[in-house]
Scaffold this motif. Structure first.
Motif, PDB file in Angstrom:
ATOM      1  N   PHE A 295       0.965  -1.109  -0.008  1.00  9.71           N
ATOM      2  CA  PHE A 295       0.054  -0.090  -0.308  1.00  9.71           C
ATOM      3  C   PHE A 295       0.938   1.205  -0.073  1.00  9.71           C
ATOM      4  CE2 PHE A 295      -2.563  -3.296   2.016  1.00  9.71           C
ATOM      5  CZ  PHE A 295      -3.812  -3.048   1.355  1.00  9.71           C
ATOM      6  N   ILE A 296       0.917   1.953  -0.988  1.00  6.21           N
ATOM      7  CA  ILE A 296       1.720   3.376  -1.124  1.00  6.21           C
ATOM      8  C   ILE A 296       0.742   4.456  -0.959  1.00  6.21           C
ATOM      9  CG2 ILE A 296       3.351   4.786  -2.465  1.00  6.21           C
ATOM     10  CD1 ILE A 296       3.997   2.154  -3.991  1.00  6.21           C
ATOM     11  N   ALA A 297       1.052   5.210   0.105  1.00  3.97           N
ATOM     12  CA  ALA A 297       0.203   6.397   0.504  1.00  3.97           C
ATOM     13  C   ALA A 297       0.920   7.605  -0.077  1.00  3.97           C
ATOM     14  CB  ALA A 297       0.261   6.410   2.029  1.00  3.97           C
ATOM     15  N   ASP A 298       0.204   8.631  -0.739  1.00  2.00           N
ATOM     16  CA  ASP A 298       0.776   9.690  -1.214  1.00  2.00           C
ATOM     17  C   ASP A 298       1.013  10.830  -0.160  1.00  2.00           C
ATOM     18  OD1 ASP A 298       1.543  12.040  -2.916  1.00  2.00           O
ATOM     19  OD2 ASP A 298      -0.721  11.952  -4.020  1.00  2.00           O
ATOM     20  N   MET A 299       2.035  11.425  -0.228  1.00  2.00           N
ATOM     21  CA  MET A 299       2.547  12.255   0.708  1.00  2.00           C
ATOM     22  C   MET A 299       3.317  13.454   0.196  1.00  2.00           C
ATOM     23  SD  MET A 299       5.574  11.286   3.431  1.00  2.00           S
ATOM     24  CE  MET A 299       6.111  12.986   3.625  1.00  2.00           C
ATOM     25  N   SER A 300       3.020  13.727  -1.255  1.00  2.00           N
ATOM     26  CA  SER A 300       3.733  14.808  -1.872  1.00  2.00           C
ATOM     27  C   SER A 300       3.646  16.103  -1.492  1.00  2.00           C
ATOM     28  CB  SER A 300       3.255  14.646  -3.386  1.00  2.00           C
ATOM     29  OG  SER A 300       1.953  14.737  -3.519  1.00  2.00           O
ATOM     30  N   ASN A 301       2.235  16.225  -0.937  1.00  2.00           N
ATOM     31  CA  ASN A 301       1.871  17.729  -0.374  1.00  2.00           C
ATOM     32  C   ASN A 301       2.509  17.731   1.035  1.00  2.00           C
ATOM     33  OD1 ASN A 301       0.847  18.631  -2.747  1.00  2.00           O
ATOM     34  ND2 ASN A 301      -1.086  17.606  -2.425  1.00  2.00           N
ATOM     35  N   HIS A 302       2.651  16.652   1.724  1.00  2.00           N
ATOM     36  CA  HIS A 302       3.146  17.021   3.025  1.00  2.00           C
ATOM     37  C   HIS A 302       4.515  16.790   3.150  1.00  2.00           C
ATOM     38  CE1 HIS A 302      -1.031  15.701   3.783  1.00  2.00           C
ATOM     39  NE2 HIS A 302      -0.995  15.844   4.974  1.00  2.00           N
ATOM     40  N   TYR A 303       5.353  16.461   1.827  1.00  2.00           N
ATOM     41  CA  TYR A 303       6.815  16.315   2.011  1.00  2.00           C
ATOM     42  C   TYR A 303       7.718  17.495   2.267  1.00  2.00           C
ATOM     43  CZ  TYR A 303      11.377  14.736   0.124  1.00  2.00           C
ATOM     44  OH  TYR A 303      13.007  14.687   0.077  1.00  2.00           O
ATOM     45  N   SER A 304       8.446  17.663   2.863  1.00  2.00           N
ATOM     46  CA  SER A 304       9.568  18.596   3.080  1.00  2.00           C
ATOM     47  C   SER A 304      10.894  18.094   2.938  1.00  2.00           C
ATOM     48  CB  SER A 304       9.258  19.574   4.063  1.00  2.00           C
ATOM     49  OG  SER A 304      10.464  20.465   4.271  1.00  2.00           O
ATOM     50  N   PRO A 312       7.562  15.540  10.783  1.00  2.00           N
ATOM     51  CA  PRO A 312       6.241  15.694  11.166  1.00  2.00           C
ATOM     52  C   PRO A 312       5.059  15.686  10.015  1.00  2.00           C
ATOM     53  CG  PRO A 312       7.304  17.786  10.900  1.00  2.00           C
ATOM     54  CD  PRO A 312       8.439  16.772  10.686  1.00  2.00           C
ATOM     55  N   GLY A 313       5.583  15.682   8.823  1.00  2.00           N
ATOM     56  CA  GLY A 313       4.638  15.198   7.569  1.00  2.00           C
ATOM     57  C   GLY A 313       4.437  13.841   7.401  1.00  2.00           C
ATOM     58  N   CYS A 314       5.471  13.006   7.782  1.00  2.00           N
ATOM     59  CA  CYS A 314       5.233  11.472   7.745  1.00  2.00           C
ATOM     60  C   CYS A 314       4.458  10.841   8.994  1.00  2.00           C
ATOM     61  CB  CYS A 314       6.770  10.864   7.773  1.00  2.00           C
ATOM     62  SG  CYS A 314       6.941   9.535   6.970  1.00  2.00           S
ATOM     63  N   TRP A 315       3.454  10.514   8.585  1.00  2.00           N
ATOM     64  CA  TRP A 315       2.253  10.012   9.459  1.00  2.00           C
ATOM     65  C   TRP A 315       2.358  10.803  10.825  1.00  2.00           C
ATOM     66  CZ3 TRP A 315       0.816   6.402   6.432  1.00  2.00           C
ATOM     67  CH2 TRP A 315       1.465   6.102   5.698  1.00  2.00           C
ATOM     68  N   GLY A 316       2.205  12.102  10.678  1.00  2.00           N
ATOM     69  CA  GLY A 316       1.845  13.050  11.708  1.00  2.00           C
ATOM     70  C   GLY A 316       2.812  13.086  12.603  1.00  2.00           C
ATOM     71  N   TYR A 335       4.815   7.891  -0.211  1.00  2.00           N
ATOM     72  CA  TYR A 335       5.743   8.291  -1.464  1.00  2.00           C
ATOM     73  C   TYR A 335       5.630   9.826  -1.535  1.00  2.00           C
ATOM     74  CZ  TYR A 335       7.966   8.912  -6.001  1.00  2.00           C
ATOM     75  OH  TYR A 335       8.815   9.220  -6.953  1.00  2.00           O
ATOM     76  N   PRO A 336       6.675  10.562  -1.471  1.00  2.00           N
ATOM     77  CA  PRO A 336       7.990  10.000  -1.295  1.00  2.00           C
ATOM     78  C   PRO A 336       8.129   9.387   0.331  1.00  2.00           C
ATOM     79  CG  PRO A 336       8.014  12.409  -1.022  1.00  2.00           C
ATOM     80  CD  PRO A 336       6.551  11.985  -1.390  1.00  2.00           C
ATOM     81  N   ALA A 337       9.381   8.725   0.387  1.00  2.00           N
ATOM     82  CA  ALA A 337       9.632   7.783   1.578  1.00  2.00           C
ATOM     83  C   ALA A 337      10.196   9.019   2.724  1.00  2.00           C
ATOM     84  CB  ALA A 337      10.496   6.611   1.390  1.00  2.00           C
ATOM     85  N   CYS A 338       9.419   9.959   3.162  1.00  2.00           N
ATOM     86  CA  CYS A 338       9.668  10.631   4.194  1.00  2.00           C
ATOM     87  C   CYS A 338      11.003  11.342   3.878  1.00  2.00           C
ATOM     88  CB  CYS A 338       9.630  10.131   5.690  1.00  2.00           C
ATOM     89  SG  CYS A 338       8.033   9.244   5.973  1.00  2.00           S
ATOM     90  N   ARG A 339      12.084  11.432   4.801  1.00  2.00           N
ATOM     91  CA  ARG A 339      13.487  11.933   4.538  1.00  2.00           C
ATOM     92  C   ARG A 339      14.166  11.248   3.498  1.00  2.00           C
ATOM     93  NH1 ARG A 339      13.139   9.556   9.671  1.00  2.00           N
ATOM     94  NH2 ARG A 339      14.761   8.081  10.186  1.00  2.00           N
ATOM     95  N   VAL A 349      13.813   2.167   0.614  1.00  2.00           N
ATOM     96  CA  VAL A 349      12.924   2.031   1.652  1.00  2.00           C
ATOM     97  C   VAL A 349      11.932   0.789   1.407  1.00  2.00           C
ATOM     98  CG1 VAL A 349      11.078   2.773   3.189  1.00  2.00           C
ATOM     99  CG2 VAL A 349      13.221   4.065   2.611  1.00  2.00           C
ATOM    100  N   PHE A 350      11.661   0.661   0.212  1.00  2.00           N
ATOM    101  CA  PHE A 350      10.723  -0.550  -0.372  1.00  2.00           C
ATOM    102  C   PHE A 350      11.355  -1.599  -0.068  1.00  2.00           C
ATOM    103  CE2 PHE A 350       8.227  -3.271  -3.012  1.00  2.00           C
ATOM    104  CZ  PHE A 350       7.107  -2.725  -3.293  1.00  2.00           C
ATOM    105  N   ILE A 351      12.557  -1.933  -0.546  1.00  2.00           N
ATOM    106  CA  ILE A 351      13.162  -3.327  -0.463  1.00  2.00           C
ATOM    107  C   ILE A 351      13.548  -3.560   1.128  1.00  2.00           C
ATOM    108  CG2 ILE A 351      13.917  -3.345  -2.866  1.00  2.00           C
ATOM    109  CD1 ILE A 351      16.825  -2.624  -1.832  1.00  2.00           C
ATOM    110  N   HIS A 352      13.854  -2.583   1.712  1.00  2.00           N
ATOM    111  CA  HIS A 352      14.031  -2.866   3.224  1.00  2.00           C
ATOM    112  C   HIS A 352      12.637  -3.519   3.802  1.00  2.00           C
ATOM    113  CE1 HIS A 352      15.251  -1.762   7.364  1.00  2.00           C
ATOM    114  NE2 HIS A 352      14.377  -1.843   7.568  1.00  2.00           N
ATOM    115  N   GLU A 353      11.529  -2.822   3.521  1.00  2.00           N
ATOM    116  CA  GLU A 353      10.187  -3.522   3.863  1.00  2.00           C
ATOM    117  C   GLU A 353       9.734  -4.660   3.320  1.00  2.00           C
ATOM    118  OE1 GLU A 353       9.152  -2.165   6.578  1.00  2.00           O
ATOM    119  OE2 GLU A 353      10.273  -0.075   6.243  1.00  2.00           O
TER     120      GLU A 353
END
Length: 787
Positions: A295-304, A312-316, A335-339, A349-353
């Protein structure tokens, strides 16, 4: 199999691919060809055909996108003839993909795979020392509570054993047991209505490309064996609706929106068990060994890119980047994978999981995995952990602490072992440890002796072929009653009797290549010889390990190799050959006169052979025959063995006694005059032709001007076939019928003219002439037909 040489990660150029190793490599692949096979007609049949060719060709690093394209590395550059009969195009560079009609996402992903080395190098340059202060991924590896495991486990008794494809009804712990074989990746892009995080086609392309490049690391690690490939299933999983925004959720509410997503896909059983049902259904559809869902969650607008850690933008600000259930059935990643950002950082990160879904353990310090923690089918320890280090550690994908994040890290030994890619040396060759047990052969139902062997009788030998399973030792929430042991499937077997060649054992049986246990019966009647027989069976499993077994079978009986009856002058010679062992048998010669209809009678007994070579030869000259009579002969051998009497009859043969040829090449005609048919004998003379033999001729001296060494030819006379033509004419010289026309070797031949013409119509009474030509000789006989 390739020789084992250590560990490395390999990167590839577009066509001829150099290996760039962190350490030594399992195998040297300095020249491999990156190829994209585009399925032009997009049909499942063409895709399946191309997939079979790719796999049979031993391609490595295979990633498949049904039913659009297949990517892989080939040791030899393929061409159109490799895929003869299939509507496909071969592309060796990104530019060649244009105009093939591929979906934009597939064209982007496959193009990046073709140019992955250039992408890696460009990312390293662009990064140039950023993320200096970043810490580990800090993912969450969830271990499912025991009651959940048992509550979702289908009832079963003892552990099932067999190849991966033999398991039809699987539990959550049986869809990602080890990273060997074909793996289906279900990629789901959830989307909340009205949210700012809406997936675009570009973002989906970016995510698919990044995770595909990440998976390529695993495939490159496994290049020393070719039994690993990935199939991607995402087309119908884009923008699946949910009432919550995934990236604004956390572990406390993930089950809600994931359950909604699965319900909208038709699996209304909650997040955990629903994902398991989705996995089983899709794995059956695509025909793979394993499956997991991402499951890939879009966080393009939360990403810095400059956000502190935890982001703080990654899962609150929950403090983790992504998580996966140990052993599956799914993982969750933004996606993107936080920092870790976009592109290769996300792929890392994907292959880590993904490693977690195949039982890989974390190695960064805050995960608190001790050295003695064991996981995976092979129960491999976690000795590369940074938590209370037990040895000198090496950078690895499960540590995830070393920048730059865009640079792929190796899949190290312990992780490799935990996900099942461990190896073992056998006879100087490296094999997958999980499939390192050789097969076995067991003969069953073989009596000490077979009492009879009659003409046409069948004898079947029962053979049990097995490949034991390497025991599943996974300690992670897999107690022995729920573990499943896997064995290498059997590939083929061959049987030989008395060392005379070998024959494939039931080669059309569909179980070959899919089953690790085959019971079969094989007819050996034709190969058995009287006396002691040595039967050998060789079996090979899918990874090339073999085993052989030998058994003996003592056969009581007589075996007739040949039986012939041939007219000789005014007699008939009966000849037969047998196998070497005859148990001191005596052979009775039995005859029936088919012309007079007399009863069968025994006319002679023969016990001494004419000669013994690879078999025994016997003969009898029957001098009590009447010319033109038709006789039937058979041989009956009798002997006693262990106070029992045995009798074995040969096949029957028939022959017409010849009419003696007093002179010339044709005998008298009998009867003549005749009311119907007339019989006669032709004494075919010998014909000779030139044949050449070679001999060495040596000149004088040694290397001087007169020295020579050559093969010269000398013509000699050798018998060749003689042309024989037999024709009937009427008194007007008209051809009535052609009785015979052929080339044969010399000897007596008996013929009958039945008094008909070429249309098989009875000729009228009168005088006819029978002309016989044999080589350079000819003769004419007058026939009188009376009605």
């Amino acid at each position: 199999m390739a020789r084992y040489r250590g560990i490395c990660a390999l990167f590839f150029a577009v066509a001829i691919v150099p290996a760039v190793c962190f350490a030594e490599s399992h195998a040297s692949y300095d020249e491999m060809y990156a190829v994209a096979i585009v399925i032009s007609d997009r049909s499942p049949a063409t895709f399946a055909g191309a997939r079979a060719i790719v796999e049979s060709a031993g391609a490595r690093g295979v990633q498949m996108f049904p039913h659009d394209a297949i990517f892989g590395f080939f040791a030899e550059r393929p061409d159109r003839s490799t895929f003869a009969g299939l509507d496909v195009e071969l592309c060796f560079g990104r530019g060649e993909l244009r105009g093939t009609g591929l979906d934009g996402i597939v064209e982007r992903v496959v193009g990046d795979l073709l140019e992955q080395e250039a992408i890696v190098q460009a990312a390293r340059v662009a990064e140039a020392g950023s993320f200096e202060e970043a810490g580990p991924i800090e993912d969450r590896m969830l271990r499912v509570p025991e009651e959940v495991v048992w509550g979702t486990m289908p009832a079963k008794g003892a552990p099932r054993r067999g190849s991966t494809m033999e398991l039809a009804d699987r539990s959550i712990r049986e869809n990602s047991e080890f990273l060997i074989g074909s793996v289906l990746v279900n990629v789901i892009f959830p989307e909340s209505a009205g949210s700012s995080e809406d997936w675009t086609e570009v973002e989906i392309s970016d995510a698919m490309s990044a995770l595909s490049l990440g998976i390529s690391q695993y495939l490159q690690k496994a290049l020393w064996y070719n039994d690993l490939s990935f199939v991607f299933n995402y087309t119908n999983f884009r923008r699946i609706p949910t009432t919550m925004e995934p990236i604004e959720s956390d572990m406390s509410t993930d089950d809600i929106w994931i359950g909604e997503v699965l319900r909208n896909l038709g699996y209304d059983y909650g997040a955990y068990y629903g994902a398991h049902l989705l996995n089983n259904a899709t794995r059956n559809t695509f025909g793979t060994d394993w499956v997991f869902t991402a499951f890939i969650a879009d966080m393009s607008n939360h990403y810095s890119a400059t956000a502190p850690s935890p982001d703080p933008g990654c899962w609150g600000g929950a403090g983790y980047v992504a998580y996966a259930y140990l052993g599956g059935p799914y993982l969750l990643i933004p996606y993107p994978a936080c920092r870790y950002g976009y592109g290769l950082g996300f792929g890392r990160v994907f292959i880590h999981e993904m490693s977690h879904t195949f039982w890989g353990l974390d190695e960064y310090a805050s995960a608190e995995e001790a050295c003695n923690s064991r996981s995976g089918y092979l129960a491999v320890s976690n000795r590369n952990t940074l938590f209370m280090p037990c040895q000198e550690t090496v950078p690895c994908i499960m540590q995830s602490a070393s920048p730059p994040f865009t640079e792929p890290q190796p899949i190290c030994d312990y992780t490799q072992g935990q996900v099942g890619m461990g190896s073992v040396e056998i006879g100087g060759t490296t094999y997958l440890k999980i499939y390192s047990l050789p097969p076995t052969v067991e003969f069953s139902g073989v009596p000490g002796a077979v009492d009879t062997l009659l003409s046409g009788e069948e004898y079947f030998l029962s053979i049990a072929l097995r490949n034991a399973a390497y025991p599943n030792q996974n300690p992670m929430q897999q107690e022995p009653p729920e573990r499943v042991d896997y064995a290498a499937p059997l590939k083929a077997a061959w049987l030989s009797v008395n060392g005379l060649g070998s024959q494939a054992l039931n080669p059309t049986d569909p179980r070959w290549g899919t089953s690790s246990s085959i019971n079969t019966a094989f007819e050996v009647s034709k190969e058995l010889e009287p006396g002691l027989n040595v039967i050998e069976c060789l079996v090979e499993n899918s990874v090339g390990l073999t085993a052989a077994a030998k058994d003996t079978l003592f056969l009581i009986g007589l075996k007739y190799k040949t039986v012939h009856a041939t007219p000789v002058a005014k007699d008939v010679r009966v000849a037969w050959t047998t196998a070497m062992e005859v148990f001191d048998a005596e052979f009775g010669v039995w005859r029936s006169d088919l012309t007079t209809g007399g009863a069968e009678t025994k006319i002679a007994t023969v016990s001494v052979p004419d000669g013994i070579g690879s078999q025994r030869a016997y003969s009898y000259l029957d001098a009590s025959v009447a010319a033109t009579h038709r006789y039937r002969y058979r041989i009956e051998g009798t002997f006693s063995y262990n106070r029992a009497d045995y009798s074995f009859s040969s096949q029957e043969v028939t022959v017409t006694a010849s009419v003696p040829v007093a002179s010339g090449i044709v005998s008298h005609l009998l009867p003549n005059p005749t009311r119907g048919s007339v019989t006669f004998t032709v004494d075919v003379p010998k014909s000779y032709g030139a044949a050449s033999i070679s001999r060495e001729a040596a000149g004088t001296g040694s290397g001087g001007a007169g020295a020579r060494s050559a093969a010269s030819s000398s013509d000699i006379s050798a018998e060749v076939r003689t042309s024989v033509d037999i024709v009937v004419y009427n008194v007007l010289g008209q051809r009535i019928k052609n009785i015979y026309s052929n080339k044969v070797f010399s000897g007596l031949m008996t013929f009958t003219w039945d008094g008909t013409d070429s249309g098989n119509r009875t000729v009228p009474a009168g005088v006819y002439f029978l002309r016989v030509s044999a080589g350079s000789e000819s003769a004419v006989r007058k026939v009188v037909i009376v009605r």
